[in-house]
Design an enzyme around this catalytic site. Structure first.
Site: not given
Lengths: 211, 211
Positions: B126, B162
């Site tokens: 990610s 993130k």
DNA sequence: GAGAATACTGGACATATGTCCAGCAATCCT
DNA sequence: AGGATTGCTGGACATATGTCCAGTATTCTC
């Protein structure tokens, strides 16, 4: 006769280490107890006893906080010199002046003591495809590269990071960036080191003002 | 307001330092007493009091050996615990079990001694856009994130890495991979740490057989 | 299947340790 | 001259801390 710690005992050792670096001194038995949520100090104490028996810990009977994790002195911190610019002829000449050092333990880097290890600050975008970006610190070991290794190579008097590949028994270098072409060495390929680790400290790790 | 120590107080400080390097922990009040041949522990204690007043020493009231010589933050290696999996509720719960530790010096990482620092093994893709890949070890600090920082966040009981962004005063998370959508938190955003460093040891760092 | 090692609970004890009070002599500051 | 600081003695107290004993449950080992 020094056996290995169990998973739990490893946690205890790690906690002692962490407490020592954070607070400057080892924890007390009851600090260990509280950290792990034991109901009795004896739970922590018996762990210490077991660790001492395994010679993984040294204690001074009756003395507060007198815990010493064995092999921690041996946990050698290697000073890896950082070369911003590697001149031709490296590593035979000794005139290089490191721009500083990075310190890490041998286990984390899996460094062999016999090996010559150094670090280079990455410049440019030739290896972004391998997720190595400008500003990264790449730790290299002085040895022969294998197919697929990332290496520091001397090309036109400059050191750049490339992937070392072999095709038809002929080695060549590939930048992990479509912008750059493959490099087929005309004569000789000068490999200065093989990447064994990478270290990055984001510049944008902005910190709030200290209270 | 931090004045200079007297000759005697300097001796005390030196003794504390020496004891710490020799025994791995600071001395007790009575160990100082004995070393200097005082007849009362109060002699040593009052010296410590004076040194603390001059801000040359930090103490923890009621805690054994809790002496810390100021300005003495040497090049020390910090043990950073590695959490493979961070359960919900971190860092309030104490059930975390580090899978080990990575060691690095404070300067390299720019780690503050007071800060709570830990590391997470990165899983998934990610964050490949930020050149953080599967297997990387990300070092995080426990603090409030700023716009643009890379953070470890708790989402659906799992910890993922993130980028922390703020738009219209509303924080949200963005994966650095077009495959994944932005994450607008429904209720509360649980930030577990802010990335301050990255550590990578390539799996393919194949080595020739040891001689 | 017996024994050892691990991983604890629960309670208790001795002492190691930080801290406080009262006092004295010498030195430094103003 | 007088107050503050330094550098101690001597004794005492509260508690922080290491340690021990007894017991339970689980897992590993042979």
């Amino acid at each position: 006769m020094s056996s290995n710690p169990t998973a739990r005992q490893k946690q205890i050792l790690d906690y002692i280490r962490r407490h020592r670096t954070r607070h400057g001194l080892p924890p007390t038995v009851r600090e260990i107890q509280n950290h792990f949520g034991f109901a009795s100090p004896n739970a922590a104490a018996s762990h210490l006893r077991a660790l001492e028996k395994k010679k993984l810990l040294q204690r001074e009977p009756g003395s507060a906080r007198a815990l010493r994790v064995m092999g921690d002195d041996r946990k050698e911190v290697t000073a890896i010199p950082i070369y911003g610019d590697i001149p031709a002829g490296f590593p035979d000449t000794r005139e290089q002046r490191p721009d500083g050092c990075v310190y890490a333990d041998l286990d984390s880097l899996d460094i062999r003591r016999t090996a010559r290890t150094f670090a280079v600050r990455v410049r440019g975008d030739s290896m972004t495809g391998a997720h190595i970006v400008d500003g990264d610190l790449v730790v290299l070991e002085l040895r022969e590269p294998n197919h697929g290794n990332i290496v520091a190579a001397l090309i036109d008097g400059e050191t750049t990071l490339k992937r070392y590949l072999v095709r038809n028994r002929r080695p060549f270098l590939r930048a992990e960036n479509p912008k750059y072409p493959d490099l087929i060495p005309a004569h000789e390929l000068v490999i200065q080191g093989v990447m064994i680790a990478l270290f990055r400290k984001p510049k944008d790790a902005g910190r709030p003002i200290e209270p």
